[in-house]
Motif scaffolding. Structure first.
Motif, PDB file in Angstrom:
ATOM      1  N   SER A 166     -42.171 -92.142 -94.327  1.00  8.29           N
ATOM      2  CA  SER A 166     -43.146 -92.891 -93.536  1.00  8.29           C
ATOM      3  C   SER A 166     -44.552 -92.361 -93.821  1.00  8.29           C
ATOM      4  O   SER A 166     -44.727 -91.210 -94.251  1.00  8.29           O
ATOM      5  N   PRO A 167     -45.592 -93.145 -93.580  1.00  9.95           N
ATOM      6  CA  PRO A 167     -46.962 -92.728 -93.903  1.00  9.95           C
ATOM      7  C   PRO A 167     -47.419 -91.473 -93.173  1.00  9.95           C
ATOM      8  O   PRO A 167     -48.122 -90.639 -93.759  1.00  9.95           O
ATOM      9  N   PHE A 168     -47.025 -91.313 -91.892  1.00  9.09           N
ATOM     10  CA  PHE A 168     -47.556 -90.165 -91.157  1.00  9.09           C
ATOM     11  C   PHE A 168     -46.963 -88.845 -91.655  1.00  9.09           C
ATOM     12  O   PHE A 168     -47.645 -87.817 -91.661  1.00  9.09           O
ATOM     13  N   VAL A 169     -45.713 -88.846 -92.127  1.00  8.95           N
ATOM     14  CA  VAL A 169     -45.130 -87.630 -92.680  1.00  8.95           C
ATOM     15  C   VAL A 169     -45.753 -87.321 -94.040  1.00  8.95           C
ATOM     16  O   VAL A 169     -46.024 -86.158 -94.364  1.00  8.95           O
ATOM     17  N   GLU A 170     -46.000 -88.335 -94.827  1.00  4.78           N
ATOM     18  CA  GLU A 170     -46.677 -88.117 -96.102  1.00  4.78           C
ATOM     19  C   GLU A 170     -48.086 -87.568 -95.891  1.00  4.78           C
ATOM     20  O   GLU A 170     -48.550 -86.705 -96.643  1.00  4.78           O
ATOM     21  N   ALA A 171     -48.751 -88.047 -94.836  1.00  8.80           N
ATOM     22  CA  ALA A 171     -50.083 -87.529 -94.519  1.00  8.80           C
ATOM     23  C   ALA A 171     -50.015 -86.064 -94.094  1.00  8.80           C
ATOM     24  O   ALA A 171     -50.889 -85.262 -94.453  1.00  8.80           O
ATOM     25  N   LEU A 172     -48.997 -85.702 -93.328  1.00  7.33           N
ATOM     26  CA  LEU A 172     -48.839 -84.306 -92.931  1.00  7.33           C
ATOM     27  C   LEU A 172     -48.581 -83.418 -94.142  1.00  7.33           C
ATOM     28  O   LEU A 172     -49.091 -82.285 -94.217  1.00  7.33           O
ATOM     29  N   THR A 173     -47.794 -83.903 -95.087  1.00  7.54           N
ATOM     30  CA  THR A 173     -47.509 -83.119 -96.295  1.00  7.54           C
ATOM     31  C   THR A 173     -48.767 -82.908 -97.109  1.00  7.54           C
ATOM     32  O   THR A 173     -49.029 -81.806 -97.616  1.00  7.54           O
ATOM     33  N   GLY A 176     -51.101 -80.217 -95.895  1.00  9.70           N
ATOM     34  CA  GLY A 176     -50.691 -78.830 -96.076  1.00  9.70           C
ATOM     35  C   GLY A 176     -49.818 -78.277 -94.967  1.00  9.70           C
ATOM     36  O   GLY A 176     -49.614 -77.058 -94.891  1.00  9.70           O
ATOM     37  N   ILE A 177     -49.312 -79.145 -94.090  1.00  8.11           N
ATOM     38  CA  ILE A 177     -48.416 -78.695 -93.028  1.00  8.11           C
ATOM     39  C   ILE A 177     -47.094 -78.248 -93.646  1.00  8.11           C
ATOM     40  O   ILE A 177     -46.551 -78.907 -94.541  1.00  8.11           O
ATOM     41  N   SER A 178     -46.581 -77.124 -93.176  1.00  9.47           N
ATOM     42  CA  SER A 178     -45.346 -76.585 -93.740  1.00  9.47           C
ATOM     43  C   SER A 178     -44.168 -77.508 -93.435  1.00  9.47           C
ATOM     44  O   SER A 178     -44.161 -78.243 -92.447  1.00  9.47           O
ATOM     45  N   GLU A 179     -43.161 -77.447 -94.311  1.00  8.90           N
ATOM     46  CA  GLU A 179     -41.976 -78.285 -94.130  1.00  8.90           C
ATOM     47  C   GLU A 179     -41.233 -77.944 -92.838  1.00  8.90           C
ATOM     48  O   GLU A 179     -40.662 -78.819 -92.193  1.00  8.90           O
ATOM     49  N   LYS A 180     -41.244 -76.672 -92.463  1.00 11.85           N
ATOM     50  CA  LYS A 180     -40.579 -76.260 -91.233  1.00 11.85           C
ATOM     51  C   LYS A 180     -41.221 -76.920 -90.022  1.00 11.85           C
ATOM     52  O   LYS A 180     -40.516 -77.419 -89.119  1.00 11.85           O
ATOM     53  N   GLN A 181     -42.555 -76.942 -89.970  1.00 13.88           N
ATOM     54  CA  GLN A 181     -43.248 -77.579 -88.862  1.00 13.88           C
ATOM     55  C   GLN A 181     -43.029 -79.091 -88.854  1.00 13.88           C
ATOM     56  O   GLN A 181     -42.888 -79.702 -87.791  1.00 13.88           O
ATOM     57  N   ILE A 182     -43.001 -79.682 -90.034  1.00 11.56           N
ATOM     58  CA  ILE A 182     -42.784 -81.132 -90.119  1.00 11.56           C
ATOM     59  C   ILE A 182     -41.409 -81.494 -89.562  1.00 11.56           C
ATOM     60  O   ILE A 182     -41.266 -82.450 -88.794  1.00 11.56           O
TER      61      ILE A 182
END
Length: 284
Positions: A166-173, A176-182
């Motif tokens: 989804s767009p918001f997860v791609e934006a978080l990636t 620079g948000i860590s995968e654990k936080q995502i």
């Protein structure tokens, strides 16, 4: 068109009320059995008494009041169903989330494990394992939960893959948000509707599994459940004597309990569909 949707939405509350009322009755039986039970389940009377005002469902071959036994059996049946469903939910959610989010060999390996467990015939395997490890409530819960997490993992895996792209997860990636936080703060909270729906239906499924194992004589002999009541009626002459008041009530209770979970779950599924359709209509 909107009025029709709202009317159909209101009608869906009937199934919810039906499921909640039945579930409240069984929960009250489980929490406060002494209030609803006329006798102690181990208090003995004359065997094979017919239904009467003194014994609403008569007595069994041991002279136990069947209605009292039915009420006290509700707590053990529901306890097994809720606990087994919770453990299987934890396993299925964890493996499903990791399988849907991870890429490469890790994700493919978890997919392979889920698919392997999906191919295992649950009931025959459950009977074999239960016969091997022996009776006991803890063993039954462990067996059911270890063999019943696959459907949850599959649903969570599909939803996780959808959210990941989804767009918001791609934006978080990109941010620079860590995968654990995502995963912990953004993906798992968005899985709540799937997890809730699977848990409700898992409780019903686990109760049916427990009833099946107990009916085959592989349940906990120290605690009476609805499934073991049917087993006792079958093995101790209830079926041959045609004592319907012994083996039909626990079967009816299992059916009503499963139906209550089904109606509660179907209400929330219909509600989510209606909300999505209304949002789409407003966008159009």
């Amino acid at each position: 068109m909107k009025a029709i949707k709202r009317t159909s939405f209101k009608k869906e509350f009937y199934s919810l009320y039906f499921g909640i009322i039945i579930m409240i009755v069984f929960l009250l039986w489980s929490i406060l059995p002494g209030i609803f039970s006329p006798y102690n389940p181990k208090e003995m009377f004359s065997p094979w008494l017919a239904m009467s005002l003194s014994h609403l469902l008569g007595t069994n071959d041991m002279g136990y009041d069947i209605f009292s036994e039915l009420i006290y059996a509700a707590s053990r049946t529901l306890f097994t169903g809720f606990c087994a469903a919770f453990v299987s939910l934890i396993i299925g959610t964890t493996l499903g989330t990791l399988s849907g989010y991870l890429e490469g060999w890790a994700g493919e390996g978890l997919d392979f494990i889920i698919n392997i467990f999906l191919l295992i015939p649950t009931l025959p395997m459950m009977v074999v394992v239960a016969a091997f490890v022996g009776p006991g409530t803890f063993n039954i819960i462990l067996i059911i939960s270890l063999l019943g997490w696959c459907s949850t993992a599959r649903a969570v895996r599909a939803r996780t893959k959808q959210i990941k792209h989804s767009p918001f997860v791609e934006a978080l990636t990109i941010s620079g948000i860590s995968e654990k936080q995502i995963v912990l703060k953004h993906i798992i909270p968005n899985l709540s509707d799937v997890i809730f729906a699977k848990y409700i239906m898992s409780v019903a499924s686990c109760m049916l599994m427990e009833a099946t194992v107990s009916f085959m004589g592989l349940g906990d002999p120290t605690h009476v459940t609805w499934g073991s009541m049917i087993n006792f009626a079958f093995s101790r002459g209830g079926f041959s004597r045609g004592v319907l008041n012994w083996y039909l009530p626990p079967g009816i209770c299992i059916t009503l309990c499963v139906l209550s979970f089904y109606y509660i779950n179907s209400h929330f599924e219909e509600k989510s569909k209606i909300v999505v359709n209304e949002e789409q209509s407003y966008m159009d």
